[in-house]
Design an enzyme around this catalytic site. Structure first.
Site, PDB file in Angstrom:
ATOM      1  N   CYS B 164       5.675  49.531  22.950  1.00 22.61           N
ATOM      2  CA  CYS B 164       4.647  48.804  23.701  1.00 22.61           C
ATOM      3  C   CYS B 164       4.698  49.075  25.197  1.00 22.61           C
ATOM      4  O   CYS B 164       3.873  48.555  25.948  1.00 22.61           O
ATOM      5  CB  CYS B 164       4.772  47.315  23.403  1.00 22.61           C
ATOM      6  SG  CYS B 164       4.717  47.012  21.623  1.00 22.61           S
ATOM      7  N   HIS B 304       3.572  41.059  30.735  1.00 23.45           N
ATOM      8  CA  HIS B 304       3.515  41.670  29.405  1.00 23.45           C
ATOM      9  C   HIS B 304       3.249  40.602  28.349  1.00 23.45           C
ATOM     10  O   HIS B 304       2.593  40.880  27.330  1.00 23.45           O
ATOM     11  CB  HIS B 304       4.850  42.374  29.126  1.00 23.45           C
ATOM     12  CG  HIS B 304       4.890  43.115  27.829  1.00 23.45           C
ATOM     13  ND1 HIS B 304       4.197  44.290  27.621  1.00 23.45           N
ATOM     14  CD2 HIS B 304       5.537  42.865  26.667  1.00 23.45           C
ATOM     15  CE1 HIS B 304       4.422  44.726  26.390  1.00 23.45           C
ATOM     16  NE2 HIS B 304       5.230  43.878  25.782  1.00 23.45           N
ATOM     17  N   GLU B 315      10.717  36.897  29.737  1.00 18.94           N
ATOM     18  CA  GLU B 315       9.957  37.535  30.820  1.00 18.94           C
ATOM     19  C   GLU B 315       9.725  36.558  31.972  1.00 18.94           C
ATOM     20  O   GLU B 315       9.862  36.931  33.156  1.00 18.94           O
ATOM     21  CB  GLU B 315       8.613  38.064  30.313  1.00 18.94           C
ATOM     22  CG  GLU B 315       7.821  38.754  31.430  1.00 18.94           C
ATOM     23  CD  GLU B 315       6.500  39.340  30.977  1.00 18.94           C
ATOM     24  OE1 GLU B 315       6.081  39.070  29.829  1.00 18.94           O
ATOM     25  OE2 GLU B 315       5.889  40.058  31.775  1.00 18.94           O
ATOM     26  N   LYS B 333      -3.072  39.426  27.296  1.00 16.49           N
ATOM     27  CA  LYS B 333      -3.052  39.503  25.823  1.00 16.49           C
ATOM     28  C   LYS B 333      -3.661  38.262  25.164  1.00 16.49           C
ATOM     29  O   LYS B 333      -3.972  38.300  23.969  1.00 16.49           O
ATOM     30  CB  LYS B 333      -1.628  39.740  25.324  1.00 16.49           C
ATOM     31  CG  LYS B 333      -1.120  41.149  25.660  1.00 16.49           C
ATOM     32  CD  LYS B 333       0.263  41.412  25.129  1.00 16.49           C
ATOM     33  CE  LYS B 333       0.743  42.819  25.499  1.00 16.49           C
ATOM     34  NZ  LYS B 333       1.064  42.979  26.929  1.00 16.49           N
ATOM     35  N   HIS B 338      -2.606  42.238  21.377  1.00 15.08           N
ATOM     36  CA  HIS B 338      -1.562  43.157  21.824  1.00 15.08           C
ATOM     37  C   HIS B 338      -1.943  44.588  21.445  1.00 15.08           C
ATOM     38  O   HIS B 338      -1.898  44.953  20.271  1.00 15.08           O
ATOM     39  CB  HIS B 338      -0.231  42.761  21.195  1.00 15.08           C
ATOM     40  CG  HIS B 338       0.959  43.437  21.803  1.00 15.08           C
ATOM     41  ND1 HIS B 338       0.846  44.489  22.703  1.00 15.08           N
ATOM     42  CD2 HIS B 338       2.296  43.208  21.649  1.00 15.08           C
ATOM     43  CE1 HIS B 338       2.056  44.875  23.065  1.00 15.08           C
ATOM     44  NE2 HIS B 338       2.949  44.124  22.457  1.00 15.08           N
ATOM     45  N   PHE B 397       9.765  47.619  22.111  1.00  9.90           N
ATOM     46  CA  PHE B 397      10.863  47.712  21.152  1.00  9.90           C
ATOM     47  C   PHE B 397      11.651  48.984  21.462  1.00  9.90           C
ATOM     48  O   PHE B 397      11.081  50.039  21.700  1.00  9.90           O
ATOM     49  CB  PHE B 397      10.314  47.804  19.718  1.00  9.90           C
ATOM     50  CG  PHE B 397       9.962  46.471  19.101  1.00  9.90           C
ATOM     51  CD1 PHE B 397       9.933  45.302  19.834  1.00  9.90           C
ATOM     52  CD2 PHE B 397       9.652  46.411  17.743  1.00  9.90           C
ATOM     53  CE1 PHE B 397       9.605  44.087  19.240  1.00  9.90           C
ATOM     54  CE2 PHE B 397       9.318  45.193  17.135  1.00  9.90           C
ATOM     55  CZ  PHE B 397       9.292  44.043  17.875  1.00  9.90           C
TER      56      PHE B 397
END
Lengths: 95, 409
Positions: B164, B304, B315, B333, B338, B397
Site C-alpha cells: 500500500c 494513510h 499512525e 480513505k 483503500h 504490508f
C-alpha cells in the site's frame, strides 16, 4: 469435411479479403465496429501500417485456422510483409 | 537537501469517486463516499462476509481506445488513464520533452491480478485459450511499461512494489530520478485493480476489512470510534514531476513542489505496524530534513489511515510525536476506500491540491473522533489551511513507511 471448410472453399477472393480484414482488426486491436477500408490496401504493411506485432501474429494464425479450417504454419506467415501478400497466401491455402 | 527543485506540473486520476482529478477533489471536499455493495454474484458464491467495495466511478474502457484496452489488464488500463490525463494536464502532449529525458515510475500492490486469474481459467479450457499477450498482461511491471511505451519514456521505466506504499514510493523514485540528473520529467504514480474473490478473501482472513455490509456508504471511517476495517477500492493516480528549471523554461503551470522524500522499513512484522512507530516518525523527520523544512512549516498531514482499529491509532501516535497536535489532519480513505498501491499517488494529489487551494477536505464518515487519536482531524466540512508545507504518509504490508513533504509553488 466440416460445413465450415466446405463453405470456406467456395469463398471468392473478395470474401476472403473481407474476412481477413475482420481478423486483422481483431488481432491488432482496432475496433471492429469502426470501418476504414482504406487501411487495408494490398500494399499496407502488416507490421508498420496495421500494427500486427509478433504476438498478434500468433493470434492471426490461430484465427485463420479456426475461420478457414486449414493448417497454418506461423513461419509461413512471418515472412509476409503486406496485407496483399497475406490475402494471396490465404487464397492459396484455402482454394 | 538537494539543490535540484522538483515541481508538480500535471496530475491525473481515476478513482471510485470520479474519473478525473477535478471530480475526485470535489467529491472529497463534499465528504462523499464511494463505497457500495459489490455488483457481482461471487460474494454470495464464496459466502464472503464482506460484500462491499469502492469500484471505479468510470470504467477505463470509456477513456481509452479499444486497441489500448483489449490486451491490457485492468490495472494497466487504470494506470494509462491516470498517466495520460497527467501528461495532457502538464501540457506535454506537444513533444516538448526529449524521450531520453523522460521517465516513468508506476507502482502497484498486486499488479495485474485479474488477468492472472482469468488466464489461469483460460488454461483450464486449453492452452490455445491463453492469449499470446498473456505475459505482458500479468507481469507486475506491466502498468509502468505500458505508460512508458505510450509516453516514449526512454530515461527509465520502473515499478516499485511496496504494497500500500507503492504509489508513494513511486514518487520518491521519481524525485530521485530528477535530482540525480537522469530525467527532466517523470510521470510517477500508482495503480490498483484487484477487487476479486481471492484478494478479498485474503484480507478478510487477515481481519483487515470492514464488515459493515448493511451500510456500505459509512463503512470506511478513519479515526472514527466506530471504525472496524478498510474497504477495498480500485483506481490510479499519476503526477508529472519536473525539474524546476525545465518547467520554468517551458512556462509550465506549477501546482506545488515535492520538496522532501523519505522511506524506511519497520523490520518489525510482515503486516503489523511497529507499535513503537519509530519508523513512521523517522520517515516524517527525514522527509522534512530532505526538503530543508522544519516541523513548524507543516500545517497539514494527509494521513494513510485505512480505518482499521490498530493502524489508525499507531499512525496518530506518530503524527503526534512528529508535530504534537499542531497540524490539521485528513484521511481520504473515508471517501475513496483503500486503493492499496494507488492510494499514495491519489492522496498525494489531494495533498497538493490542499496546498494549492488552501483547503483541507473533511474525513468522510468521521462523526465521532476516537479519543485515542488525539489529533485535530478535519471532519464534517472542509477547513482552511495557510501554512506552506504538508506531509502525505503511506505505509504498506512488509513494514514500508513513506513520507512525502509537499510545499506550495
Amino acid at each position: 469435411m466440416t460445413e465450415q471448410q466446405k463453405w470456406s472453399g467456395e469463398m471468392t477472393d473478395e470474401a476472403i479479403a473481407r474476412v481477413l480484414t475482420t481478423i486483422v482488426r481483431r488481432v491488432n486491436g482496432t475496433d471492429p465496429a469502426v470501418v476504414t477500408p482504406e487501411q487495408f490496401r494490398g500494399d499496407a504493411r502488416l507490421y508498420e501500417d496495421l500494427d500486427v506485432d509478433s504476438l498478434a501474429m500468433v493470434e492471426l494464425a490461430e484465427d485463420l485456422e479456426d475461420r478457414f479450417g486449414v493448417s497454418v504454419e506461423e513461419d509461413d506467415l512471418r515472412v509476409l510483409r503486406t496485407f496483399g501478400a497475406l490475402t494471396e497466401y490465404v487464397e492459396s491455402i484455402v482454394q | 537537501m538537494s539543490t535540484v527543485g522538483v515541481v508538480i506540473t500535471g496530475m491525473g486520476a481515476t478513482t471510485p469517486l470520479a474519473g478525473d482529478v477535478a471530480g475526485t477533489w470535489q467529491a472529497l471536499l463534499d465528504g462523499r463516499s464511494a463505497c457500495a455493495t459489490i455488483d457481482a454474484d461471487w460474494t454470495e458464491e464464496h459466502q464472503l462476509p464482506v460484500r462491499i467495495a469502492a469500484a471505479l466511478a468510470v470504467e477505463p474502457t470509456a477513456a481509452l481506445a479499444y486497441g489500448q484496452t483489449r490486451r491490457m489488464d485492468r490495472c494497466e488500463q487504470v494506470a494509462m488513464v491516470a498517466a495520460l490525463q497527467a501528461w495532457t494536464d502538464a501540457g506535454l502532449g506537444d513533444g516538448s520533452v526529449d524521450p531520453r529525458r523522460t521517465g516513468v515510475v508506476v507502482g502497484s500492490g498486486f499488479g495485474c491480478v485479474q488477468s492472472m486469474l482469468s488466464q489461469h481459467e483460460a488454461l483450464k479450457e486449453d492452452l490455445r485459450s491463453v492469449v499470446p499477450q498473456c505475459v505482458p498482461m500479468v507481469m507486475p511491471n506491466g502498468p509502468a511499461a505500458h505508460v512508458g511505451l505510450a509516453l516514449k519514456a526512454r530515461a527509465g521505466v520502473h515499478a516499485p512494489m511496496s504494497a500500500c506504499a507503492s504509489g508513494a514510493e513511486a514518487l520518491v523514485w521519481g524525485a530521485r530520478m530528477i535530482r540525480s540528473g537522469a530525467a527532466d520529467v517523470v510521470v510517477a504514480g500508482g495503480a490498483e485493480a484487484c477487487i476479486t474473490p481471492i484478494i478479498m478473501a485474503g484480507f478478510i482472513r487477515a481481519r483487515s476489512m470492514s464488515t459493515r455490509n448493511d451500510d456500505p456508504q459509512r463503512a470506511s471511517r478513519p479515526f472514527d470510534v466506530e471504525r472496524n476495517g478498510f474497504v477495498l477500492g480500485e483506481g490510479a493516480g499519476a503526477l508529472v514531476l519536473e525539474r524546476e528549471e525545465f518547467a520554468a523554461a517551458r512556462g509550465a503551470r506549477v501546482y506545488g513542489r515535492l520538496a522532501g522524500v523519505a522511506m524506511n522499513n519497520d523490520a518489525y512484522h510482515i503486516t503489523a505496524p511497529d507499535p513503537d512507530n519509530a519508523g513512521q516518525v523517522q520517515a516524517i523527520a527525514a522527509a522534512l530534513r530532505d526538503g530543508g523544512l522544519s516541523r513548524t512549516d507543516v500545517g497539514h498531514v494527509n494521513a494513510h489511515a485505512t480505518s482499521t482499529r490498530i493502524g489508525d491509532v499507531v499512525e496518530a501516535g506518530s503524527i503526534r510525536r512528529a508535530f504534537d497536535d499542531d497540524v490539521l489532519v485528513t484521511a481520504p480513505k473515508g471517501g475513496l476506500g483503500h486503493l492499496l498501491g494507488a492510494s499514495g499517488a491519489v492522496e498525494s494529489i489531494a495533498t497538493v491540491l490542499s496546498l494549492y487551494h488552501g483547503v483541507v477536505p473533511p474525513t468522510a464518515n468521521l462523526t465521532e473522533l476516537d479519543p485515542e487519536i488525539g489529533l485535530d482531524v478535519a471532519m464534517m466540512e472542509p477547513r482552511k489551511v495557510s501554512l506552506p508545507a504538508a506531509i502525505n504518509e503511506s505505509f504498506g504490508f512488509g513494514g514500508h513507511n513513506v513520507a512525502l513533504a509537499f510545499t506550495v509553488a
